[in-house]
Scaffold this motif. Sequence first.
Motif, PDB file in Angstrom:
ATOM      1  N   ARG A 147       0.956  -1.351   0.083  1.00  0.00           N
ATOM      2  CA  ARG A 147       0.014   0.029  -0.078  1.00  0.00           C
ATOM      3  C   ARG A 147       0.801   1.346  -0.136  1.00  0.00           C
ATOM      4  NH1 ARG A 147      -4.288   0.166   4.920  1.00  0.00           N
ATOM      5  NH2 ARG A 147      -4.930  -1.731   3.786  1.00  0.00           N
ATOM      6  N   SER A 148       2.025   1.357   0.779  1.00  0.00           N
ATOM      7  CA  SER A 148       2.926   2.336   0.816  1.00  0.00           C
ATOM      8  C   SER A 148       4.058   2.091   1.547  1.00  0.00           C
ATOM      9  CB  SER A 148       1.932   3.499   1.582  1.00  0.00           C
ATOM     10  OG  SER A 148       2.130   3.278   2.977  1.00  0.00           O
ATOM     11  N   VAL A 149       5.311   2.983   1.247  1.00  0.00           N
ATOM     12  CA  VAL A 149       6.485   2.628   1.895  1.00  0.00           C
ATOM     13  C   VAL A 149       6.967   3.828   2.126  1.00  0.00           C
ATOM     14  CG1 VAL A 149       8.892   1.641   1.355  1.00  0.00           C
ATOM     15  CG2 VAL A 149       7.009   0.535   0.332  1.00  0.00           C
ATOM     16  N   SER A 150       7.192   4.278   3.320  1.00  0.00           N
ATOM     17  CA  SER A 150       7.729   5.415   3.905  1.00  0.00           C
ATOM     18  C   SER A 150       9.308   5.392   4.269  1.00  0.00           C
ATOM     19  CB  SER A 150       7.123   6.012   5.267  1.00  0.00           C
ATOM     20  OG  SER A 150       5.657   6.408   5.043  1.00  0.00           O
ATOM     21  N   LEU A 151      10.129   5.792   3.688  1.00  0.00           N
ATOM     22  CA  LEU A 151      11.656   5.905   3.794  1.00  0.00           C
ATOM     23  C   LEU A 151      12.042   7.121   4.901  1.00  0.00           C
ATOM     24  CD1 LEU A 151      12.803   5.188   0.364  1.00  0.00           C
ATOM     25  CD2 LEU A 151      11.791   3.597   1.971  1.00  0.00           C
ATOM     26  N   TYR A 152      12.786   6.908   5.773  1.00  0.00           N
ATOM     27  CA  TYR A 152      13.281   7.852   6.670  1.00  0.00           C
ATOM     28  C   TYR A 152      14.870   8.245   6.553  1.00  0.00           C
ATOM     29  CZ  TYR A 152       8.748   7.273   8.799  1.00  0.00           C
ATOM     30  OH  TYR A 152       7.454   7.221   9.051  1.00  0.00           O
ATOM     31  N   PHE A 153      15.222   9.377   6.558  1.00  0.00           N
ATOM     32  CA  PHE A 153      16.619   9.695   6.063  1.00  0.00           C
ATOM     33  C   PHE A 153      16.994  10.752   7.289  1.00  0.00           C
ATOM     34  CE2 PHE A 153      15.358   8.247   2.170  1.00  0.00           C
ATOM     35  CZ  PHE A 153      16.146   7.591   1.625  1.00  0.00           C
ATOM     36  N   ASN A 154      18.345  10.544   7.888  1.00  0.00           N
ATOM     37  CA  ASN A 154      18.789  11.491   8.918  1.00  0.00           C
ATOM     38  C   ASN A 154      19.411  12.659   8.152  1.00  0.00           C
ATOM     39  OD1 ASN A 154      21.362  11.133   7.994  1.00  0.00           O
ATOM     40  ND2 ASN A 154      21.940   9.718   9.762  1.00  0.00           N
ATOM     41  N   PRO A 155      19.869  13.779   8.781  1.00  0.00           N
ATOM     42  CA  PRO A 155      20.210  15.006   7.910  1.00  0.00           C
ATOM     43  C   PRO A 155      21.314  14.900   7.268  1.00  0.00           C
ATOM     44  CG  PRO A 155      19.631  15.564  10.297  1.00  0.00           C
ATOM     45  CD  PRO A 155      19.555  14.038   9.871  1.00  0.00           C
ATOM     46  N   ASP A 156      22.226  13.457   7.147  1.00  0.00           N
ATOM     47  CA  ASP A 156      23.294  13.361   6.568  1.00  0.00           C
ATOM     48  C   ASP A 156      22.813  12.617   5.312  1.00  0.00           C
ATOM     49  OD1 ASP A 156      25.139  14.727   8.233  1.00  0.00           O
ATOM     50  OD2 ASP A 156      25.296  12.886   9.424  1.00  0.00           O
ATOM     51  N   VAL A 158      21.449   9.682   5.140  1.00  0.00           N
ATOM     52  CA  VAL A 158      21.667   8.190   5.547  1.00  0.00           C
ATOM     53  C   VAL A 158      20.187   7.713   5.847  1.00  0.00           C
ATOM     54  CG1 VAL A 158      22.718   6.648   6.895  1.00  0.00           C
ATOM     55  CG2 VAL A 158      24.115   8.374   6.063  1.00  0.00           C
ATOM     56  N   PRO A 159      19.600   6.456   5.407  1.00  0.00           N
ATOM     57  CA  PRO A 159      18.651   5.963   5.913  1.00  0.00           C
ATOM     58  C   PRO A 159      18.673   5.351   7.244  1.00  0.00           C
ATOM     59  CG  PRO A 159      19.859   4.402   4.290  1.00  0.00           C
ATOM     60  CD  PRO A 159      20.507   5.927   4.362  1.00  0.00           C
ATOM     61  N   VAL A 160      17.665   5.681   7.932  1.00  0.00           N
ATOM     62  CA  VAL A 160      17.518   5.349   9.323  1.00  0.00           C
ATOM     63  C   VAL A 160      16.582   4.242   9.691  1.00  0.00           C
ATOM     64  CG1 VAL A 160      18.748   7.100  10.427  1.00  0.00           C
ATOM     65  CG2 VAL A 160      16.327   7.182  10.157  1.00  0.00           C
ATOM     66  N   GLY A 161      15.483   4.170   8.720  1.00  0.00           N
ATOM     67  CA  GLY A 161      14.479   3.129   8.799  1.00  0.00           C
ATOM     68  C   GLY A 161      13.497   3.361   7.711  1.00  0.00           C
ATOM     69  N   ALA A 162      12.439   2.329   7.998  1.00  0.00           N
ATOM     70  CA  ALA A 162      11.321   2.322   6.916  1.00  0.00           C
ATOM     71  C   ALA A 162      10.091   1.719   7.728  1.00  0.00           C
ATOM     72  CB  ALA A 162      11.460   1.545   5.744  1.00  0.00           C
ATOM     73  N   LEU A 163       8.687   2.405   6.957  1.00  0.00           N
ATOM     74  CA  LEU A 163       7.608   1.710   7.524  1.00  0.00           C
ATOM     75  C   LEU A 163       6.846   1.340   6.371  1.00  0.00           C
ATOM     76  CD1 LEU A 163       5.640   1.189   9.649  1.00  0.00           C
ATOM     77  CD2 LEU A 163       4.671   3.608   9.413  1.00  0.00           C
ATOM     78  N   VAL A 164       6.469  -0.049   6.314  1.00  0.00           N
ATOM     79  CA  VAL A 164       6.091  -0.377   5.172  1.00  0.00           C
ATOM     80  C   VAL A 164       4.438  -1.071   5.304  1.00  0.00           C
ATOM     81  CG1 VAL A 164       6.150  -2.468   3.419  1.00  0.00           C
ATOM     82  CG2 VAL A 164       8.297  -1.365   4.318  1.00  0.00           C
ATOM     83  N   THR A 165       3.667  -0.634   4.576  1.00  0.00           N
ATOM     84  CA  THR A 165       2.086  -1.109   4.536  1.00  0.00           C
ATOM     85  C   THR A 165       1.878  -2.145   3.511  1.00  0.00           C
ATOM     86  OG1 THR A 165       1.728   0.665   5.941  1.00  0.00           O
ATOM     87  CG2 THR A 165      -0.194  -0.494   5.264  1.00  0.00           C
ATOM     88  N   MET A 166       1.240  -3.242   3.916  1.00  0.00           N
ATOM     89  CA  MET A 166       0.830  -4.140   2.700  1.00  0.00           C
ATOM     90  C   MET A 166      -0.835  -3.927   2.291  1.00  0.00           C
ATOM     91  SD  MET A 166       2.367  -7.724   3.548  1.00  0.00           S
ATOM     92  CE  MET A 166       2.030  -8.371   2.003  1.00  0.00           C
ATOM     93  N   ASP A 167      -1.117  -4.267   1.241  1.00  0.00           N
ATOM     94  CA  ASP A 167      -2.694  -4.094   0.915  1.00  0.00           C
ATOM     95  C   ASP A 167      -3.460  -4.723   2.019  1.00  0.00           C
ATOM     96  OD1 ASP A 167      -2.009  -2.873  -1.707  1.00  0.00           O
ATOM     97  OD2 ASP A 167      -2.140  -4.829  -2.789  1.00  0.00           O
ATOM     98  N   ASP A 168      -3.236  -5.829   2.787  1.00  0.00           N
ATOM     99  CA  ASP A 168      -4.108  -6.413   3.693  1.00  0.00           C
ATOM    100  C   ASP A 168      -4.099  -5.381   4.930  1.00  0.00           C
ATOM    101  OD1 ASP A 168      -1.701  -7.019   4.846  1.00  0.00           O
ATOM    102  OD2 ASP A 168      -2.205  -9.165   4.736  1.00  0.00           O
ATOM    103  N   GLY A 169      -3.165  -4.310   5.239  1.00  0.00           N
ATOM    104  CA  GLY A 169      -2.835  -3.691   6.370  1.00  0.00           C
ATOM    105  C   GLY A 169      -1.945  -4.010   7.363  1.00  0.00           C
ATOM    106  N   THR A 170      -1.253  -5.186   7.059  1.00  0.00           N
ATOM    107  CA  THR A 170      -0.093  -5.617   7.735  1.00  0.00           C
ATOM    108  C   THR A 170       0.903  -4.539   7.515  1.00  0.00           C
ATOM    109  OG1 THR A 170      -0.716  -7.927   7.403  1.00  0.00           O
ATOM    110  CG2 THR A 170       1.710  -7.432   8.001  1.00  0.00           C
ATOM    111  N   SER A 171       1.680  -4.447   8.796  1.00  0.00           N
ATOM    112  CA  SER A 171       2.765  -3.190   8.596  1.00  0.00           C
ATOM    113  C   SER A 171       4.050  -3.867   9.152  1.00  0.00           C
ATOM    114  CB  SER A 171       2.169  -1.797   9.201  1.00  0.00           C
ATOM    115  OG  SER A 171       1.894  -2.020  10.506  1.00  0.00           O
ATOM    116  N   ALA A 172       5.266  -3.090   8.849  1.00  0.00           N
ATOM    117  CA  ALA A 172       6.573  -3.577   9.312  1.00  0.00           C
ATOM    118  C   ALA A 172       7.020  -2.510   9.561  1.00  0.00           C
ATOM    119  CB  ALA A 172       7.128  -4.491   8.576  1.00  0.00           C
TER     120      ALA A 172
END
Length: 206
Positions: A147-156, A158-172
Motif C-alpha cells: 500500500r505504501s512505503v515510507s523511507l526515513y533519512f537523517n540529516p546526512d 543516510v537511511p535510518v528506517g522504513a515503515l511498510v504497509t501491505m494491501d491487507d493492512g499488515t505493517s512492518a
Amino acid sequence: MKRLFLSAMLLMCWAAVSFAAGDIMADFSARLASSCASFDYSFSLMTSATVTGSGSVTYVDGKYKMLGNGLEVWSDGVSRWTVDHAAKEAYIESVEDAGVDFLGNPALLLQAVGTVFVTKSEKASSFNGKSATQVTLIPSVAGTGLRSVSLYFNPDAVPVGALVTMDDGTSASISISSFKFSKPVPQSFSYDVARLDKSYLINDLR
C-alpha cells in the motif's frame, strides 16, 4: 513475512536511485550509484502477533546479500539463491524468469520501481525519536502487494528506517543502524549450494 521484509529492505535502497523527490534523495542516489552499501537492521512485523528479527544487508550495483534469522538471500543479478536454514530448503531462481510476483521477486520490484511507484510526499518527521526526512512512496500500478512505503533519512542523507504497509493492512517497522558506504571491491554475490549438507532440499528452478 520473509518476502515482505526482503522487498522492503531492497526497495529502500533502490528507491533513491529511481526517484529525485528532493535533495536528500538525490544525495543518497549519487552516493549509492558509486558505492557499496552495508547496514544492520532490526524489524517488527505487526500482525495478530508481533514478529521481530534482525540481520545485515550488503548491496552494490543491483547485487545483494541479506543474512538474518536463519534466512540467506543472495543475488548476482542473474540468479537468486534463497536459503532457509530452519526449513532446510534452498531455492535457486533466474532473476529474469521469476515472474511478476513483486513480493516474492524483489529483483523484479527493484527493476520496475521507477515506473511502479510514485512519490506521494516528502516532509520533516522523526523516526525512533530522532529528526528525519520522511519520503512516502505509493504504487502506481496494481500487483505490488504494498500500500505504501515510507523511507526515513537523517540529516546526512543516510537511511535510518522504513515503515511498510501491505494491501491487507499488515505493517512492518524497520530500523537501520551502522549504515555505511564503502568503495566497491570485487566480491561474489552467488551462493555455492555445495556448502549445504545432504539434509537440505535444493530446488533449482532456473
